[in-house]
Design a protein around this motif. Structure first.
Motif, short mmCIF file in Angstrom:
data_model
loop_
_atom_site.label_atom_id
_atom_site.label_comp_id
_atom_site.label_asym_id
_atom_site.label_seq_id
_atom_site.Cartn_x
_atom_site.Cartn_y
_atom_site.Cartn_z
N ASP A 225 0.86 -1.19 0.00
CA ASP A 225 0.00 0.00 0.00
C ASP A 225 0.89 1.24 0.00
OD1 ASP A 225 -1.66 2.12 0.55
OD2 ASP A 225 -2.64 1.18 2.28
N ALA A 226 0.84 2.02 -1.09
CA ALA A 226 1.74 3.16 -1.24
C ALA A 226 1.44 4.29 -0.25
CB ALA A 226 1.70 3.68 -2.67
N ARG A 227 0.26 4.26 0.37
CA ARG A 227 -0.09 5.29 1.36
C ARG A 227 0.35 4.91 2.76
NH1 ARG A 227 -1.38 9.93 -1.25
NH2 ARG A 227 -2.98 9.66 -2.83
N ASP A 228 0.90 3.70 2.93
CA ASP A 228 1.23 3.18 4.26
C ASP A 228 2.76 3.07 4.40
OD1 ASP A 228 1.77 1.61 6.48
OD2 ASP A 228 0.20 0.13 6.06
N PRO A 229 3.38 4.05 5.06
CA PRO A 229 4.85 4.08 5.14
C PRO A 229 5.45 2.81 5.74
CG PRO A 229 3.94 6.14 5.97
CD PRO A 229 2.78 5.21 5.74
N GLN A 230 4.74 2.23 6.73
CA GLN A 230 5.27 1.02 7.37
C GLN A 230 5.28 -0.16 6.39
OE1 GLN A 230 3.14 0.69 11.07
NE2 GLN A 230 4.65 -0.83 11.78
N ALA A 231 4.20 -0.27 5.61
CA ALA A 231 4.13 -1.34 4.61
C ALA A 231 5.22 -1.14 3.57
CB ALA A 231 2.75 -1.34 3.94
N VAL A 232 5.44 0.11 3.16
CA VAL A 232 6.46 0.41 2.15
C VAL A 232 7.84 0.05 2.68
CG1 VAL A 232 7.55 2.26 0.83
CG2 VAL A 232 5.05 2.15 0.98
N ARG A 233 8.08 0.32 3.97
CA ARG A 233 9.39 -0.01 4.56
C ARG A 233 9.66 -1.51 4.49
NH1 ARG A 233 8.04 3.14 9.06
NH2 ARG A 233 8.11 5.24 8.22
N ARG A 234 8.61 -2.31 4.58
CA ARG A 234 8.79 -3.78 4.50
C ARG A 234 9.36 -4.18 3.13
NH1 ARG A 234 3.52 -4.12 7.23
NH2 ARG A 234 4.14 -4.15 9.40
N ILE A 235 9.03 -3.43 2.10
CA ILE A 235 9.60 -3.73 0.77
C ILE A 235 11.12 -3.62 0.82
CG2 ILE A 235 9.81 -2.96 -1.62
CD1 ILE A 235 6.96 -1.98 -1.55
N TYR A 236 11.59 -2.51 1.40
CA TYR A 236 13.05 -2.29 1.47
C TYR A 236 13.73 -3.41 2.26
CZ TYR A 236 12.37 2.38 -0.43
OH TYR A 236 12.07 3.43 -1.26
N GLU A 237 13.08 -3.80 3.36
CA GLU A 237 13.67 -4.87 4.20
C GLU A 237 13.75 -6.17 3.43
OE1 GLU A 237 11.28 -4.93 7.75
OE2 GLU A 237 11.84 -2.83 8.11
N LEU A 238 12.64 -6.56 2.79
CA LEU A 238 12.62 -7.86 2.12
C LEU A 238 13.58 -7.88 0.92
CD1 LEU A 238 11.28 -10.62 2.30
CD2 LEU A 238 9.55 -9.84 0.70
N LYS A 239 13.67 -6.80 0.19
CA LYS A 239 14.54 -6.74 -0.99
C LYS A 239 16.01 -6.56 -0.62
CE LYS A 239 14.21 -4.54 -4.88
NZ LYS A 239 13.96 -4.91 -6.27
N GLY A 240 16.25 -6.03 0.58
CA GLY A 240 17.61 -5.64 0.93
C GLY A 240 18.02 -4.42 0.14
N ARG A 241 17.05 -3.55 -0.13
CA ARG A 241 17.29 -2.37 -0.97
C ARG A 241 17.61 -1.17 -0.09
NH1 ARG A 241 14.08 -0.91 -6.27
NH2 ARG A 241 13.69 1.31 -6.14
N PRO A 242 18.65 -0.40 -0.45
CA PRO A 242 18.98 0.79 0.35
C PRO A 242 17.80 1.77 0.39
CG PRO A 242 20.71 0.32 -1.25
CD PRO A 242 19.57 -0.59 -1.57
N ARG A 243 17.63 2.42 1.52
CA ARG A 243 16.47 3.27 1.76
C ARG A 243 16.28 4.42 0.78
NH1 ARG A 243 14.15 2.84 6.95
NH2 ARG A 243 13.74 0.62 7.04
N GLY A 244 17.36 5.03 0.31
CA GLY A 244 17.24 6.22 -0.53
C GLY A 244 16.64 5.96 -1.91
N HIS A 245 16.46 4.69 -2.29
CA HIS A 245 16.03 4.39 -3.66
C HIS A 245 14.52 4.41 -3.79
CE1 HIS A 245 20.00 3.24 -5.22
NE2 HIS A 245 20.23 2.92 -3.97
N PRO A 246 13.99 5.38 -4.52
CA PRO A 246 12.53 5.54 -4.58
C PRO A 246 11.85 4.43 -5.37
CG PRO A 246 13.62 7.07 -6.08
CD PRO A 246 14.71 6.37 -5.34
N LEU A 247 10.55 4.27 -5.12
CA LEU A 247 9.76 3.20 -5.73
C LEU A 247 8.78 3.78 -6.75
CD1 LEU A 247 8.81 1.34 -2.44
CD2 LEU A 247 10.65 0.75 -4.03
N ILE A 248 8.32 2.92 -7.65
CA ILE A 248 7.27 3.30 -8.59
C ILE A 248 5.91 3.01 -7.95
CG2 ILE A 248 6.20 2.77 -10.83
CD1 ILE A 248 9.02 1.98 -11.83
#
Ligand code: TXA
Ligand code: MG
Length: 325
Positions: free
Chosen positions: A38-61
């Motif tokens: 859910d793009a409106r839910d910052p906590q849900a979005v943070r889970r993407i970064y954790e699962l991917k191992g993606r650095p935080r500064g990289h924006p999402l589509i």
């Protein structure tokens, strides 16, 4: 374990409910599979970064259910509206000045947001059922090859993850990304990533040229796909000129794997995959081919260079990154 389910109507409803609970869902788009939240839910979005191992500064589509949703995510922009009307749903991402309500978690704190409306029927149905924007990068671990099938996604992630299976993806390479966030008086259209929509189609529609990265004046937006080493196999991967391919492959010995346009030579011992020398078909199969060659854990992967023609731009971009070491 990832839970791969056929993308039935019921499974899509279940996935939309999971998104509403702040969980992640992997789903097919026409380009590659995405890992959505859910793009409106910052906590849900943070889970993407954790699962991917993606650095935080990289924006999402952010994936949108309709062209009209553009207005609630970005500041009004006439060229963006025209491009969306022409190319959405489809593999085109637009980077625009964000609306004030867009969470920093999605944009990496940048003043811009990347938006696209996918055309895959499963992605469309999921977005319709959810009714809101879904932030989704490609569903692979950071820096690895993007997934073009549900099995690829399942192979990437150990955790509990719902994966909607919509079969192999049609385009096979990620969306074309255009940056429209430059000075309004100049209305620049800049290419951040070549992809599913050919540049020539965009230029024909706009009636003017799109700026290529080396032509940009001023600050260049961050694009994680523009890190030199990206979309990479585990084995070292090298680009080789067509006339040197057979000799290089033979010299490398048994543990070499080859991705070629030319047919396998007589009595060649290693693995050899030949893709059709046509850019759309090649793009569709490239990532699966790299994964297949990499799975046998070769010492080296050799990739035959593809033609230096405009229609091969997106393929050439991915091959350059996959072989950047
Ligand atoms: O085809 C696609 O675009 C796939 C499917 C799942 O939709 N998605 C995808 O996402 O390729 P990802 O995260 O792997 O790549 C998104 C790219 C990154 O290179 C990111 O840096 C860039 O989009 N991006 C996102 N927001 C941006 C922004 N505000 N400014 C510049 N680049 C941005
Ligand atoms: Mg990616």
């Amino acid at each position: 374990m990832a839970r791969v389910v056929p993308a039935t109507k019921q499974a899509i409803e279940e996935a939309a409910a999971a998104l509403r609970r702040g969980e992640l869902v992997a789903f097919p788009t026409e380009t590659v599979y995405g890992l959505g939240a859910d793009a409106r839910d910052p906590q849900a979005v943070r889970r993407i970064y954790e699962l991917k191992g993606r650095p935080r500064g990289h924006p999402l589509i952010v994936h949108l259910p309709s062209p009209e949703a553009l207005g609630s995510w970005a500041k009004p922009h006439a060229t963006a509206t025209a491009l969306a009307e022409r190319f959405w749903p489809g593999p085109l991402t637009l980077v625009l000045h964000r609306a004030d309500s867009v969470p920093d978690a999605v944009t990496g704190g940048q003043p811009t947001v990347a938006l696209r409306m996918p055309r895959h029927p499963v992605a469309s149905a999921l977005l319709q059922a959810f009714g809101e924007g879904v932030a989704a990068p490609s569903a692979n671990r950071f820096g690895r090859i993007s997934p073009t099938s549900a099995a690829h996604v399942a192979a990437e992630f150990a955790g509990d993850l719902l994966v909607l299976d919509g079969g192999p993806t049609e385009v096979g390479l990620e969306s074309t990304i255009l940056d429209l966030s430059g000075p309004a008086d100049q209305d620049p259209v800049r290419l951040l990533r070549p992809g599913g929509v050919p540049l020539a189609e965009i230029e024909e529609f706009l009636g003017r040229r799109v700026q290529l990265p080396h032509e940009f004046a001023g600050p260049v937006p961050r694009v994680s796909g523009s890190l030199t080493s990206h979309y990479a196999a585990r084995a070292p991967t090298e680009l080789v000129a067509p006339h040197e391919l057979v000799a290089r492959a033979r010299a490398a010995g048994g543990a070499v794997a080859v991705l070629a346009l030319q047919p396998r030579p007589e009595a060649f011992a290693g693995s050899w995959l030949t893709l059709r020398a046509e850019p759309v078909a090649y793009g569709r199969h490239l990532y699966a081919a790299l994964r297949q060659l990499d799975a046998a854990a070769p010492d080296l992967i050799l990739v035959e260079e593809v033609p230096a023609e405009p229609a091969w731009l997106a393929v050439r971009d991915r091959l350059a990154r996959a072989t950047a070491g």
